[in-house]
Design a protein around this motif. Structure first.
Motif, PDB file in Angstrom:
ATOM      1  N   ALA A 248       0.656  -1.344  -0.174  1.00 31.62           N
ATOM      2  CA  ALA A 248       0.453   0.092  -0.526  1.00 31.62           C
ATOM      3  C   ALA A 248       0.662   1.241   0.070  1.00 31.62           C
ATOM      4  O   ALA A 248       0.971   2.209  -0.701  1.00 31.62           O
ATOM      5  CB  ALA A 248      -0.741  -0.413   1.188  1.00 31.62           C
ATOM      6  N   THR A 251       2.390   1.906  -3.384  1.00 34.18           N
ATOM      7  CA  THR A 251       1.869   1.865  -4.626  1.00 34.18           C
ATOM      8  C   THR A 251       1.850   3.138  -4.615  1.00 34.18           C
ATOM      9  O   THR A 251       1.676   4.204  -5.206  1.00 34.18           O
ATOM     10  CB  THR A 251       0.160   1.176  -4.726  1.00 34.18           C
ATOM     11  OG1 THR A 251       0.331   0.938  -3.225  1.00 34.18           O
ATOM     12  CG2 THR A 251       1.464  -0.293  -5.279  1.00 34.18           C
ATOM     13  N   THR A 252       1.152   3.640  -3.167  1.00 26.63           N
ATOM     14  CA  THR A 252       0.857   5.349  -3.455  1.00 26.63           C
ATOM     15  C   THR A 252       1.906   6.633  -3.042  1.00 26.63           C
ATOM     16  O   THR A 252       2.314   7.083  -3.885  1.00 26.63           O
ATOM     17  CB  THR A 252      -0.153   5.324  -2.205  1.00 26.63           C
ATOM     18  OG1 THR A 252       0.912   4.756  -0.721  1.00 26.63           O
ATOM     19  CG2 THR A 252      -0.938   4.661  -2.271  1.00 26.63           C
ATOM     20  N   ARG A 253       3.247   5.834  -2.765  1.00 27.49           N
ATOM     21  CA  ARG A 253       4.352   6.904  -2.236  1.00 27.49           C
ATOM     22  C   ARG A 253       4.753   6.634  -3.348  1.00 27.49           C
ATOM     23  O   ARG A 253       5.398   8.124  -3.959  1.00 27.49           O
ATOM     24  CB  ARG A 253       4.323   6.942  -0.491  1.00 27.49           C
ATOM     25  CG  ARG A 253       3.477   7.296  -0.359  1.00 27.49           C
ATOM     26  CD  ARG A 253       4.165   7.223   1.347  1.00 27.49           C
ATOM     27  NE  ARG A 253       3.206   8.195   2.866  1.00 27.49           N
ATOM     28  CZ  ARG A 253       3.804   7.952   4.248  1.00 27.49           C
ATOM     29  NH1 ARG A 253       4.677   7.456   4.099  1.00 27.49           N
ATOM     30  NH2 ARG A 253       2.404   7.928   4.715  1.00 27.49           N
ATOM     31  N   GLY A 256       3.314   6.536  -6.619  1.00 26.81           N
ATOM     32  CA  GLY A 256       2.324   8.074  -7.130  1.00 26.81           C
ATOM     33  C   GLY A 256       0.504   7.248  -8.160  1.00 26.81           C
ATOM     34  O   GLY A 256      -0.032   7.926  -8.652  1.00 26.81           O
ATOM     35  N   LEU A 257       0.349   5.838  -7.253  1.00 26.60           N
ATOM     36  CA  LEU A 257      -1.029   5.429  -7.634  1.00 26.60           C
ATOM     37  C   LEU A 257      -1.864   5.724  -6.945  1.00 26.60           C
ATOM     38  O   LEU A 257      -1.783   5.872  -5.738  1.00 26.60           O
ATOM     39  CB  LEU A 257      -1.103   3.485  -7.686  1.00 26.60           C
ATOM     40  CG  LEU A 257       0.585   2.984  -9.031  1.00 26.60           C
ATOM     41  CD1 LEU A 257       0.506   1.826  -9.439  1.00 26.60           C
ATOM     42  CD2 LEU A 257      -0.555   3.788 -10.618  1.00 26.60           C
ATOM     43  N   PRO A 258      -3.168   5.012  -7.338  1.00 23.19           N
ATOM     44  CA  PRO A 258      -4.328   5.556  -5.811  1.00 23.19           C
ATOM     45  C   PRO A 258      -4.859   4.846  -4.761  1.00 23.19           C
ATOM     46  O   PRO A 258      -3.875   3.555  -5.065  1.00 23.19           O
ATOM     47  CB  PRO A 258      -6.004   5.557  -6.823  1.00 23.19           C
ATOM     48  CG  PRO A 258      -5.378   4.787  -7.927  1.00 23.19           C
ATOM     49  CD  PRO A 258      -3.904   5.117  -8.470  1.00 23.19           C
ATOM     50  N   ALA A 259      -4.973   4.931  -4.241  1.00 23.16           N
ATOM     51  CA  ALA A 259      -5.036   4.281  -2.580  1.00 23.16           C
ATOM     52  C   ALA A 259      -5.794   3.208  -2.950  1.00 23.16           C
ATOM     53  O   ALA A 259      -5.324   1.995  -2.922  1.00 23.16           O
ATOM     54  CB  ALA A 259      -5.953   4.500  -1.892  1.00 23.16           C
ATOM     55  N   SER A 260      -6.564   3.602  -4.041  1.00 28.70           N
ATOM     56  CA  SER A 260      -7.325   1.753  -4.547  1.00 28.70           C
ATOM     57  C   SER A 260      -6.953   0.903  -5.241  1.00 28.70           C
ATOM     58  O   SER A 260      -6.808  -0.891  -4.887  1.00 28.70           O
ATOM     59  CB  SER A 260      -8.475   2.299  -5.111  1.00 28.70           C
ATOM     60  OG  SER A 260      -7.752   2.508  -6.492  1.00 28.70           O
ATOM     61  N   ALA A 261      -5.075   0.755  -5.514  1.00 29.98           N
ATOM     62  CA  ALA A 261      -4.016   0.267  -5.912  1.00 29.98           C
ATOM     63  C   ALA A 261      -3.802  -1.212  -5.427  1.00 29.98           C
ATOM     64  O   ALA A 261      -3.992  -1.961  -5.706  1.00 29.98           O
ATOM     65  CB  ALA A 261      -2.760   0.950  -6.498  1.00 29.98           C
ATOM     66  N   ALA A 262      -3.244  -0.738  -4.115  1.00 35.54           N
ATOM     67  CA  ALA A 262      -3.019  -2.019  -2.976  1.00 35.54           C
ATOM     68  C   ALA A 262      -4.103  -2.753  -2.111  1.00 35.54           C
ATOM     69  O   ALA A 262      -4.148  -4.102  -2.979  1.00 35.54           O
ATOM     70  CB  ALA A 262      -2.625  -1.097  -2.093  1.00 35.54           C
ATOM     71  N   TRP A 326       1.395  -0.813 -14.030  1.00 34.95           N
ATOM     72  CA  TRP A 326       0.066  -1.446 -13.319  1.00 34.95           C
ATOM     73  C   TRP A 326       0.291  -2.840 -14.137  1.00 34.95           C
ATOM     74  O   TRP A 326      -0.055  -3.821 -13.790  1.00 34.95           O
ATOM     75  CB  TRP A 326      -0.904  -0.793 -13.932  1.00 34.95           C
ATOM     76  CG  TRP A 326      -1.826   0.071 -13.165  1.00 34.95           C
ATOM     77  CD1 TRP A 326      -2.088   1.381 -13.352  1.00 34.95           C
ATOM     78  CD2 TRP A 326      -2.819  -0.624 -12.170  1.00 34.95           C
ATOM     79  NE1 TRP A 326      -2.751   1.970 -12.302  1.00 34.95           N
ATOM     80  CE2 TRP A 326      -4.075   1.301 -11.818  1.00 34.95           C
ATOM     81  CE3 TRP A 326      -3.136  -1.654 -11.570  1.00 34.95           C
ATOM     82  CZ2 TRP A 326      -4.382   1.273 -10.418  1.00 34.95           C
ATOM     83  CZ3 TRP A 326      -3.872  -1.253 -10.535  1.00 34.95           C
ATOM     84  CH2 TRP A 326      -4.957  -0.231 -10.013  1.00 34.95           C
TER      85      TRP A 326
END
Length: 423
Positions: A248, A251-253, A256-262, A326
């Protein structure tokens, strides 16, 4: 020889799916499933409850949770000693009762030291449960179906965790954070139901293999071999923790993907492991456990490389970088899931069969201790590595998996060390 001798039983859907014989095991299956639902419902939300509902500072809650889990580490060895005295069934029952008490006491926790105390109880129950659960499987199932049962209970656990998480997410969406109070009460009740299911089981300790021990295989040899298994298990423990802790944040930090990625990657992993574990274990995985371990770690190494790939220089333009990330992450989670299917049942089978004393209390406590230590240290380890560089956590885990690949051939059962006595 009569024609009837050559008549084969037609393959059923259960055979094709690699399922063990489930008839007569309803209570055992229900207990495993309900226990997992309880874990999935509340364990991820403890932090949210104490910060948003009880209004305690985030840093204090996190420190108290970590302290409580660390204080519960020795319980693995205490549970092992207890298991040798009263058997695995009673330890599993008491573990669920202890977890129920710990979660119920969430409602009374108001101070950081209260939080540490309830997490000692909750983590102690979890450590007790998993110290005895593998041995309990050997007491309620046939020896020739052992690995298929480990695969099946692993699938049940994933299904239960997903169901519990989905129920919690639905309650939070509909009723808000205020629903956490009654979710705690429901969760404590599920552990009591699981305890009742396990208490009603009829268990039979497995028969010894009847082969006299070789003079060439000493107790010290067996201890060294089991310690090697514990060491080989640690990269798998860290990989499981990475899925819960690292993905989580990475992927976000870092990407730079959205939090939903994890969440999406977790869903893919849960679906693959839940749907494919028994079939892959029965029809695809190497039959020799140590070879399944080596194959699993080799695939896991490649998966770690796929996770790291988006951190390398990406395609030009933000859209190209995002699509590359992705694609790499989906490939990574598929490889991770296949490796998990190979590793989980094989390592569990080795944990109760590698040495003559493998299913005993001390060895099971030692094996579970590697899980408990790994889960406690992984958050600090992975966040430290991630801050030093986005490639580091995946590179360190890949290196650990490669070392495990090289060590796996030494995980031989004692009968493979015997040789004929000279005449």
């Amino acid at each position: 020889m009569s024609a009837a001798t050559h008549t084969r039983r037609p393959r059923t859907a259960a055979d094709r799916l690699g399922l063990p014989g489930l008839r007569g095991h309803g209570l055992f299956i229900t207990g495993n499933l309900i226990d997992s639902v309880g874990n999935g419902m509340l364990l991820p939300l403890g932090l949210l409850y104490f910060t948003d509902v009880q209004g305690l500072p985030l840093a204090q809650v996190g420190a108290a949770m970590t302290a409580g889990q660390a204080l519960a580490l020795p319980v693995t060895f205490l549970a092992g000693r207890l298991m040798d005295r009263v058997g695995p069934k009673r330890v599993v029952v008491w573990a669920n009762i202890l977890s129920a008490a710990g979660f119920a006491l969430f409602l009374l926790a108001r101070e950081p030291w209260h939080i540490a105390g309830v997490y000692v109880l909750v983590q102690a129950g979890i450590n007790m449960y998993f110290t005895a659960q593998r041995t309990l499987i050997t007491h309620v199932t046939r020896a020739d179906e052992r690995r298929s049962w480990f695969a099946f209970t692993g699938s049940l656990r994933n299904i239960g965790l997903a169901a519990g998480s989905a129920a919690a997410a639905g309650a939070l969406t509909v009723f808000g954070n205020g629903s956490l109070r009654w979710m705690i009460a429901v969760d404590a009740a599920t552990y009591l139901v699981a305890a009742a299911c396990f208490a009603a089981l009829t268990t039979t300790p497995p028969e010894p293999d009847g082969t006299p021990p070789s003079a060439l295989v000493t107790r010290a040899d067996n201890t060294r071999r089991y310690l090697l298994l514990v060491a080989v298990n640690i990269p798998y423990v860290l990989a499981q923790a990475a899925l819960a802790v690292l993905v989580a944040v990475y992927t976000t930090r870092a990407l730079g993907l959205p939090a939903s990625a994890a969440s999406m990657l977790f869903v893919i992993n849960t679906v693959i492991v839940s749907a494919c574990s028994t079939a892959v274990t029965a029809h695809v995985a190497p039959k020799v456990p140590r070879r399944a371990v080596a194959a699993g770690y080799l695939i896991m190494t490649v998966g770690m490389g796929a996770f790291a790939l988006p951190s390398l220089p990406a395609l030009p333009g933000p859209s190209g970088a995002a699509s590359t990330a992705w694609a790499a992450l989906i490939v990574a989670i598929v490889l991770f899931s296949v490796a998990e299917i190979l590793l989980g049942p094989a390592l569990s089978e080795l944990s109760v069969s590698l040495t003559p004393q493998a299913s005993g209390g001390f060895t099971q406590g030692l094996y579970q201790f590697s899980w408990a230590v790994g889960m406690v240290t992984a958050p600090a380890l992975f966040t430290l590595l991630l801050e030093a560089g986005p490639l580091l956590p995946w590179g360190v885990e890949a290196a650990a998996c490669l070392i495990a690949v090289l060590a796996a051939p030494a995980l031989k059962a004692p009968n493979r060390h015997r040789r004929r006595n000279p005449r």
